[in-house]
Design a protein around this motif. Structure first.
Motif, PDB file in Angstrom:
ATOM      1  N   TYR A 255       0.838  -1.206   0.000  1.00 19.13           N
ATOM      2  CA  TYR A 255       0.000   0.000   0.000  1.00 19.13           C
ATOM      3  C   TYR A 255       0.873   1.257   0.000  1.00 19.13           C
ATOM      4  CZ  TYR A 255      -3.217   3.644   1.576  1.00 19.13           C
ATOM      5  OH  TYR A 255      -3.942   4.811   1.667  1.00 19.13           O
ATOM      6  N   CYS A 256       1.888   1.259   0.856  1.00 16.99           N
ATOM      7  CA  CYS A 256       2.752   2.432   0.989  1.00 16.99           C
ATOM      8  C   CYS A 256       3.570   2.678  -0.274  1.00 16.99           C
ATOM      9  CB  CYS A 256       3.666   2.277   2.202  1.00 16.99           C
ATOM     10  SG  CYS A 256       2.777   2.353   3.775  1.00 16.99           S
ATOM     11  N   THR A 258       2.659   1.753  -3.368  1.00 18.88           N
ATOM     12  CA  THR A 258       1.720   2.184  -4.413  1.00 18.88           C
ATOM     13  C   THR A 258       1.308   3.644  -4.227  1.00 18.88           C
ATOM     14  OG1 THR A 258       0.857  -0.062  -4.612  1.00 18.88           O
ATOM     15  CG2 THR A 258      -0.523   1.707  -5.488  1.00 18.88           C
ATOM     16  N   ASN A 259       1.077   4.036  -2.970  1.00 19.70           N
ATOM     17  CA  ASN A 259       0.550   5.371  -2.686  1.00 19.70           C
ATOM     18  C   ASN A 259       1.629   6.377  -2.288  1.00 19.70           C
ATOM     19  OD1 ASN A 259      -2.613   5.094  -2.665  1.00 19.70           O
ATOM     20  ND2 ASN A 259      -1.813   3.250  -1.682  1.00 19.70           N
ATOM     21  N   LYS A 260       2.891   5.922  -2.357  1.00 21.09           N
ATOM     22  CA  LYS A 260       4.040   6.788  -2.022  1.00 21.09           C
ATOM     23  C   LYS A 260       3.879   7.434  -0.641  1.00 21.09           C
ATOM     24  CE  LYS A 260       5.029   7.713  -6.883  1.00 21.09           C
ATOM     25  NZ  LYS A 260       5.175   8.709  -7.959  1.00 21.09           N
ATOM     26  N   ASN A 323      -7.823   7.111   3.265  1.00 17.72           N
ATOM     27  CA  ASN A 323      -6.684   7.393   2.382  1.00 17.72           C
ATOM     28  C   ASN A 323      -6.466   8.893   2.184  1.00 17.72           C
ATOM     29  OD1 ASN A 323      -8.982   7.725   0.857  1.00 17.72           O
ATOM     30  ND2 ASN A 323      -8.347   6.408  -0.836  1.00 17.72           N
ATOM     31  N   SER A 327      -3.044  10.854   3.601  1.00 19.92           N
ATOM     32  CA  SER A 327      -2.215  11.675   2.720  1.00 19.92           C
ATOM     33  C   SER A 327      -1.977  13.055   3.325  1.00 19.92           C
ATOM     34  CB  SER A 327      -2.902  11.809   1.352  1.00 19.92           C
ATOM     35  OG  SER A 327      -2.143  12.635   0.499  1.00 19.92           O
TER      36      SER A 327
END
Length: 451
Positions: A255-256, A258-260, A323, A327
């Motif tokens: 997850y981290c 993929t989502n930077k 999410n 962020s």
């Protein structure tokens, strides 16, 4: 003979000095950690390796002295360990008693001792290197740098192979850190940032790991208090360690990536949601983050203490998606990292000015640190509670990059938090992480915990 060069203490070291000053029990300056192997270790070779590590890592050769009533430090050219204790314990109780004994006494850093090594054969036939170190010279990340260097040097000696690359020297980083500390313009900019940060944030409330299970906290809440007294005398703690299932750790990593998003931010934000949920959806909290402050490759190769604390004002927006809020939280944390030039003393003054909290009134439900490390195969890392801490709870997340394993070490004040409280909190934390991984767009108000 070359004249010694004396240095002031850095901002990271000042945090430790402040904790030691205000806590009655000075053992808070200690960190106890070990690395163990199921395969036999040659203690004679390990002895040579440890002395080479002291030679290769200048932070283990720091000496502290008082000059003009100020604590100063210099780097000694040579420090030798001639008789490293070798111990063997037949039963677990003997080992536990030994740990209890050595952690009670503060390491004598003012008399030139910043590390105490022990070579141990445990009751379950493991071979262990135990280190009692001074927090002024090493933090948790730095301890892992030392252990990594130790076992790489040990293997090079054992196999007669080339020595590993030498770690970066702490003196180099101290010089850079002190340039920033003594730069009044840099300091003022950071103070101005935190002045704005705290004045524009809502006043946070205490949200402990115990929820409503603490009678001490319930009495304070009944009187309308939103903070709890910081225990400086009766501050006994106990440590507990829980793991996160590898399948979940793998999903967090994916997850981290993929989502930077930093894995530290993911876990830390999940912990804040957990603290909020078990405290009746407390909307604004102020956990304390202990940041490694190692942004460059050079800093990551140095063992010397770099960790600094930042009071993070976290608002939980229950009607928003996980999410989206993660962020925003991550971006906010990055801003805090860029303004780590604010001393702990300045921070406390700003908290008092804008939130009307005194230094002895704790709004911190927890202090959090995330420690990534990469250990050679076949070695297990462990940390041990000091059994004293001024903060209600300290949570250290230990993430082994090689094994993709995550352990969470909880050190909690026993006056406030029980073993069952810690287990319930951890179970709820895992529950939260599982739900948000299943559905990252879940509204925070829909995330479930068990009370």
């Amino acid at each position: 003979m070359e004249e010694k060069k004396y240095y002031q203490t850095t901002l990271a070291q000042d945090v430790v000095i402040l904790q030691t000053k205000y806590c009655i029990d000075k053992r808070v300056v200690n960190i106890l950690a070990s690395m163990s192997s199921e395969k036999p270790l040659d203690f004679d070779t390990l002895d040579k390796a440890f002395n080479l590590v002291v030679e290769r890592n200048d932070c283990l050769r720091i000496k502290f002295v008082k000059k003009d009533k100020q604590l100063m430090q210099y780097f000694d050219d040579k420090v030798e360990f001639n008789n490293i204790p070798r111990l063997e314990f037949g039963i677990e109780k003997e080992f536990d008693a030994f740990i209890s004994k050595i952690r009670k006494s503060p390491i004598k850093y003012k008399k030139g001792v910043v590390v105490e090594p022990y070579f141990i054969k445990t009751h379950d036939n493991k071979y262990m290197v135990l280190l009692k170190v001074c927090h002024l010279v090493l933090d948790l990340y730095g301890i892992n740098v030392i252990f990594k260097d130790l076992f790489e040097v040990y293997n090079a000696l054992l196999n007669n192979t080339e020595m590993p690359e030498k770690p970066v020297q702490f003196e180099t980083l101290i010089q850079k850190d002190l340039e920033k500390k003594n730069d009044t313009e840099f300091t003022q900019k950071n103070i101005e940032f935190y002045e704005k940060y705290t004045s524009e944030s809502e006043r946070p409330c205490y949200a402990g790991l115990h929820g409503d299970n603490s009678k001490i906290w319930l009495k304070k809440k009944a009187k309308g208090r939103i903070g709890t007294k910081m225990f400086l005398i009766n501050c006994h703690t106990k440590g507990y360690c829980h793991t996160v299932d590898k399948s979940i750790v793998d999903r967090i990593a994916d997850y981290c990536t993929t989502n930077k998003i930093s894995m530290a931010h993911f876990v830390f934000y999940a912990m804040n949601i957990c603290s909020s949920k078990i405290n009746h959806d407390t909307p604004v909290m102020a956990p304390l983050e202990l940041s490694n402050c190692r942004g460059t490759a050079q800093e990551k190769k140095c063992a010397g203490t770099k960790a600094q604390s930042a009071c993070c004002n976290v608002k939980i927006n229950f009607d928003e998606q996980f999410n989206t809020e993660l962020s925003a939280f991550s971006k906010n944390q990055m801003k805090l990292y860029r303004h780590m030039g604010c001393s702990d003393k300045d921070m406390q003054m700003l908290l008092y000015k804008n939130y009307k909290y005194s230094f002895l009134e704790s709004i911190y439900g927890m202090a959090f640190s995330f420690v990534p490390f990469a250990m050679p195969e076949g070695l297990d890392f462990a940390i041990y509670s000091n059994e004293k801490c001024a903060l209600p709870a300290y949570i250290g997340v230990l993430y082994d990059i090689n094994k993709q394993e995550m352990q969470i070490a909880y050190d909690v004040q026993t006056k406030l938090t029980t073993e069952q409280d810690v287990k319930d909190y951890h179970d709820n934390l895992v529950r939260i992480m599982t739900q948000v991984l299943d559905n990252p767009e879940i509204l925070i108000k829909d995330i479930k915990v068990e009370l």
